[in-house]
Design a protein around this motif. Structure first.
Motif, short mmCIF file in Angstrom:
data_model
loop_
_atom_site.label_atom_id
_atom_site.label_comp_id
_atom_site.label_asym_id
_atom_site.label_seq_id
_atom_site.Cartn_x
_atom_site.Cartn_y
_atom_site.Cartn_z
N GLU A 1 0.82 -1.21 0.00
CA GLU A 1 0.00 0.00 0.00
C GLU A 1 0.86 1.26 0.00
N CYS B 1 0.39 3.84 -3.04
CA CYS B 1 -0.22 5.16 -2.75
C CYS B 1 0.74 5.98 -1.89
N GLY C 1 -1.03 8.61 0.16
CA GLY C 1 -2.21 8.21 0.90
C GLY C 1 -2.11 8.44 2.39
N SER C 2 -3.19 8.09 3.10
CA SER C 2 -3.25 8.31 4.55
C SER C 2 -2.18 7.51 5.27
N THR D 1 -9.65 1.31 5.98
CA THR D 1 -9.99 2.72 5.76
C THR D 1 -11.29 3.13 6.45
#
Length: 749
Positions: free
Chosen positions: A334, A338, A341-342, A372
């Motif tokens: 991940e 991303c 991303g967060s 998420t």
């Protein structure tokens, strides 16, 4: 010699506008030698050659030191400094360097910085708005100009980067958790590893306790040195002042952003007003606001820490545990997929990566971080890691803990830590000092605790002394009840008197009780001359006041009780007259006895051997020994002073105040109770260890806010990585963890 030395020499020559031929003519060094030095070709220059070049270039003192250091030559000591003093200071600085290196090496191991390797903290040069002009930083003479230095680097380069700065002033800016504190630690160890005898000793100071409106940076450093580095033998006020004033100290000022609100601009102005070198850390926002309000500290360069990249995290987390296997693969996939991303945003700081490592190295599945719905934002992920850290370390034994750890209930441990975090936050600083734990209580609670403890001490001791004697002497139930009544009335009266003095002097008067920096010894280097009389006068005044107040309370209660039980003498005087004279006499006897004993106590004090108080628990043990020695001296000294001093005073007052009686046997009994009860009450009310016992070991555990084994709990929290040690105090691992625990405690209170 390194090529960097040649670059520095070439830049200095160009700043003066000289060619190699002109510099050769001025210095007497051949052109070929200068060319080889500037090009970095293998050569071993003599110290005299480098000094000739420095003289010809007209370098400043800072530039000269930098040039000599780069060529591996030690800078010359000041000629005005006598050799004997220079040698003593050099020895003291070297010894201090060893203490600093040993302490931070242990702390680095405790924080597992090298396990498996330090996170790749990087930085870039700060915005020009947050740094001074380069001609000021490089000390260029008026009319000259200077090119910017390349200050980019990584964690292990910080000492070398700092040495490139001729002014010796660097501000390191970074967001919360970006690695500023670890950088200061690595800077100190790296600088000391390659330090020459001519260079200063770097030492870390937490800025939160500095008030720049009340003291200069030099004065504050002189005051803090013995307190923050008690494990350095002989580091007293005079030596601390010499180390600071002679340039033997390089202050590493951690946490500029943690200064009290409203002091940031004043702190920058104070830094500009001093010529001391320094390395300063701060969050960017607070530093930028202070710069906008005043200006950048003179000659200060700046760098800003960069975020970790997904590649950094992907390379680090799988190597933190051989048992991790492929559990991190979904998370790392991940991160790579991303990068904005967060999850990537949450794991951009060393703090969050270290928390993730701790939380998910104990068997939990890190794939939960990809939920998420549960963690829609980076802030939610960060809060989850902060909230999971304490339960994790209390559920599992840390792999680096060498000794067995005590078992604590995770929920209770979190609540106790939350209370401590709130207490530190209320103090508006980051030091968790054992002697300040009582300050977390309300004023009324602290005064009430002293009143109850003193009441109980006096009452019980009164019963133990007088009741058996009354029964032996008279053998009636009436005298037994009289003895009980005597304790029930005298105890609260003396307790109220101690509570009144404690409340006026300590709680309401703002006179904090600090750990004693002296020891009680019959032998040793005691105070003499002016030092003794100054200490004697201060003790005499306070003890006279306290003893007189206690005597004023004891007199009427004792007189009224015995008059009601056994009758008043038939002398025709009114009740007020019958009570007035004993009240005044008891006040004088108790006041003079306390003043004499506490004043002379100063003669038995010698400076504390700070080597025995290098840690929080070490300082606690030393103060316990000092308080108990005080008690052992106070009990017989006060008893004898009351008995024989009272007899002498009564003889002197026979004429002015009429017929008075003070049998020696009664005086000894009153003195025994006064010595035992008064001494114990003094220790509990007016010493740091006594307040610790009364409030932190009894009151706070009784109310459920701390465990009964407070020292064991604090030491255990340090070994689990929740707390860190900074000299004789603890601090939370990070300010964000402290804030999180404090908010959690307030929310569930």
């Amino acid at each position: 010699m390194t090529s960097r030395a040649g670059v520095l020499l070439r830049e200095m020559r160009r700043q003066t506008g000289l060619t190699q031929e002109q510099l050769a003519e001025r210095s007497g060094v051949s052109v070929s030698t200068i060319r080889r030095l500037e090009n970095g070709r293998p050569i071993d220059p003599r110290m005299g050659t480098v000094k000739l070049l420095a003289d010809a270039l007209g370098t400043t003192a800072a530039e000269r030191r930098a040039l000599l250091a780069e060529f591996g030559a030690a800078a010359e000591p000041a000629e005005a400094e006598p050799p004997r003093i220079r040698s003593a200071l050099s020895d003291a600085a070297d010894q201090f360097a060893q203490v600093v290196a040993s302490r931070w090496q242990r702390e680095e191991e405790q924080r597992r910085v090298h396990d498996p390797y330090p996170l790749p903290v990087r930085w870039q040069q700060a915005s020009p708005n947050l740094t001074d002009r380069w001609d000021n930083i490089r000390g260029v003479r008026p009319g000259g100009s200077a090119e910017p230095l390349d200050l980019n680097g990584e964690l292990d380069d910080i000492a070398d980067v700092y040495r490139r700065i001729p002014s010796g002033r660097l501000a390191v800016l970074g967001r919360a958790g970006s690695g500023k504190t670890i950088l200061t630690l690595r800077f100190v160890l790296g600088f000391l590893r390659t330090r020459t005898p001519a260079e200063p000793v770097p030492a870390i100071f937490t800025l939160s306790s500095w008030d720049p409106t009340a003291s200069t940076l030099r004065d504050w450093l002189i005051e803090r040195l013995p307190q923050d580095y008690p494990d350095c033998p002989g580091l007293t006020g005079p030596l601390a002042a010499e180390l600071v004033e002679t340039g033997c100290l390089l202050p590493v000022l951690d946490g500029f952003d943690e200064l009290a609100t409203g002091l940031h601009a004043a702190a920058l102005a104070a830094l500009s007003a001093t010529s001391l070198p320094f390395l300063l850390t701060s969050r960017p926002a607070e530093y930028a606001t202070a710069v906008a309000a005043t200006d950048v500290p003179t000659s200060t360069a700046g760098v800003e820490l960069l975020d970790l990249t997904p590649a950094d995290v992907s390379g680090y987390l799988p190597r933190t545990s051989s048992r991790a296997g492929d559990r991190w693969d979904p998370v790392l996939a991940e991160l790579r997929a991303c990068p904005g991303g967060s999850l990537s945003t949450a794991l951009r700081t060393p703090l969050m990566v270290a928390l993730a490592r701790t939380v998910y190295s104990a068997g939990r599945e890190p794939a939960v971080l990809l939920d998420t719905a549960r963690f829609p934002t980076s802030h939610a992920l960060e809060d989850h890691l902060l909230a999971s850290f304490v339960p994790t370390v209390y559920e599992h034994r840390p792999p680096h803990a060498a000794r067995p750890l005590r078992s604590w209930d995770p929920e209770r441990a979190q609540r106790w830590l939350g209370y401590l975090a709130q207490h530190v936050g209320q103090l508006d600083e980051h030091d968790l000092a054992w002697w300040q734990l009582g300050a977390s209580l309300r004023r009324s609670s602290r005064i009430l605790a002293v009143v109850l403890a003193s009441t109980l001490a006096i009452a019980v001791l009164n019963w133990l002394v007088f009741v058996p004697l009354d029964l032996v002497g008279r053998g009636t139930a009436f005298t037994f009840r009289a003895g009980l009544m005597d304790g029930l009335l005298i105890g609260p009266m003396v307790g109220l008197a101690f509570g009144l003095v404690h409340g006026l002097m300590i709680v309401c008067g703002g006179r904090g009780i600090e750990p004693s920096r002296v020891q009680i010894r019959l032998r040793g280097r005691h105070r003499t001359g002016r030092q003794f009389f100054r200490a004697y006068a201060s003790r005499l005044g306070a003890a006279l006041l306290g003893g007189f107040v206690i005597g004023l309370g004891y007199g009427p209660v004792n007189t009224a009780l015995h008059g009601l039980l056994f009758g008043f003498p038939p002398d025709g005087k009114s009740l007020a007259e019958k009570m007035l004279v004993p009240t005044l006499v008891y006040g004088l006897i108790f006041g003079l006895a306390a003043g004499l004993v506490f004043g002379l106590m100063a003669a038995l004090e010698i400076p504390l051997d700070v080597g025995t108080a290098a840690t929080p628990l070490g300082l606690l043990a030393t103060n316990r020994a000092t308080a108990l020695r005080q008690l052992l001296i106070l009990v017989p000294a006060v008893a004898l002073a009351i008995a024989f001093g009272g007899s002498l005073l009564v003889e002197l007052l026979q004429g002015p105040l009429g017929p008075l009686r003070w049998p020696l046997s009664s005086g000894l009994l009153i003195g025994a109770v006064g010595g035992l009860g008064g001494g114990l009450s003094y220790v509990l009310a007016f010493t740091a260890w006594g307040q610790w016992v009364l409030l932190a070991r009894i009151w706070l555990p009784l109310t459920g806010r701390l465990p009964w084994a407070v020292p064991a709990f604090l030491d255990d929290a340090y070994r689990r990585g929740v707390l860190r040690q900074a000299g004789a105090v603890y601090q939370f691992r990070h300010a964000r963890l402290q804030d999180h625990l404090g908010r959690g405690y307030r929310a569930h209170r």
